[in-house]
Scaffold this motif. Structure first.
Motif, PDB file in Angstrom:
ATOM      1  N   GLU A  71       5.941  -7.124   5.884  1.00 56.43           N
ATOM      2  CA  GLU A  71       6.479  -8.423   5.464  1.00 56.43           C
ATOM      3  C   GLU A  71       5.377  -9.481   5.409  1.00 56.43           C
ATOM      4  N   TYR A  72       4.370  -9.322   6.251  1.00 55.48           N
ATOM      5  CA  TYR A  72       3.263 -10.274   6.328  1.00 55.48           C
ATOM      6  C   TYR A  72       1.986  -9.725   5.688  1.00 55.48           C
ATOM      7  N   HIS A  73       2.103  -8.554   5.065  1.00 56.34           N
ATOM      8  CA  HIS A  73       0.960  -7.881   4.424  1.00 56.34           C
ATOM      9  C   HIS A  73      -0.160  -7.600   5.435  1.00 56.34           C
ATOM     10  N   LYS A  74       0.221  -7.098   6.611  1.00 54.44           N
ATOM     11  CA  LYS A  74      -0.738  -6.795   7.677  1.00 54.44           C
ATOM     12  C   LYS A  74      -0.763  -5.283   7.923  1.00 54.44           C
ATOM     13  N   PRO A  75      -1.957  -4.687   8.003  1.00 49.37           N
ATOM     14  CA  PRO A  75      -2.041  -3.251   8.274  1.00 49.37           C
ATOM     15  C   PRO A  75      -1.874  -2.940   9.769  1.00 49.37           C
ATOM     16  N   VAL A  76      -1.309  -1.764  10.033  1.00 47.80           N
ATOM     17  CA  VAL A  76      -1.116  -1.285  11.401  1.00 47.80           C
ATOM     18  C   VAL A  76      -1.593   0.164  11.464  1.00 47.80           C
ATOM     19  N   ALA A  77      -2.311   0.509  12.526  1.00 45.39           N
ATOM     20  CA  ALA A  77      -2.773   1.890  12.724  1.00 45.39           C
ATOM     21  C   ALA A  77      -2.773   2.193  14.219  1.00 45.39           C
ATOM     22  N   VAL A  78      -2.899   3.476  14.524  1.00 45.25           N
ATOM     23  CA  VAL A  78      -2.944   3.920  15.921  1.00 45.25           C
ATOM     24  C   VAL A  78      -4.403   4.115  16.325  1.00 45.25           C
ATOM     25  N   ILE A  79      -4.748   3.662  17.520  1.00 41.27           N
ATOM     26  CA  ILE A  79      -6.098   3.836  18.051  1.00 41.27           C
ATOM     27  C   ILE A  79      -6.337   5.318  18.325  1.00 41.27           C
TER      28      ILE A  79
END
Length: 106
Positions: A71-79
């Motif tokens: 929704e905020y155009h932010k990427p998410v990944a797992v460490i």
């Protein structure tokens, strides 16, 4: 300034990772704001950050968090589990920077 959010089950274990990442950022001359939060704070914080990295212990939440962050155009990944376990702040910082860079190029 590059703003990186770290998220784990309670925000405790990632606080040590934050310290290591901040040291690496200083060494590399990168202006950063890095904050660790618990899972319940993710949705209220993600809009203010460039990306979010999840602690390996909550990787099962990745899809949920990616939907919220989209929704905020932010990427998410797992460490990476090994980097997390070794508190390898520099590698985790580089992962975050790569994530932001590839997301901006998309």
């Amino acid at each position: 300034m590059i703003k990186i959010l770290l998220c784990c089950s309670a925000g405790m274990s990632t606080s040590m990772v934050v310290q290591r990442m901040e040291k690496a950022a200083i060494k590399l001359g990168i202006d950063t704001k890095i904050q660790a939060v618990g899972m319940e704070e993710f949705s209220e914080k993600i809009a203010d950050f460039d990306c979010c990295l999840l602690g390996p212990q909550i990787k099962y939440k990745l899809n949920d968090f990616q939907k919220c962050a989209a929704e905020y155009h932010k990427p998410v990944a797992v460490i990476n589990t090994m980097d997390y376990g070794m508190l390898n702040g520099e590698k985790i910082l580089q992962s975050a920077l790569s994530l932001i860079e590839s997301h901006q190029g998309a």
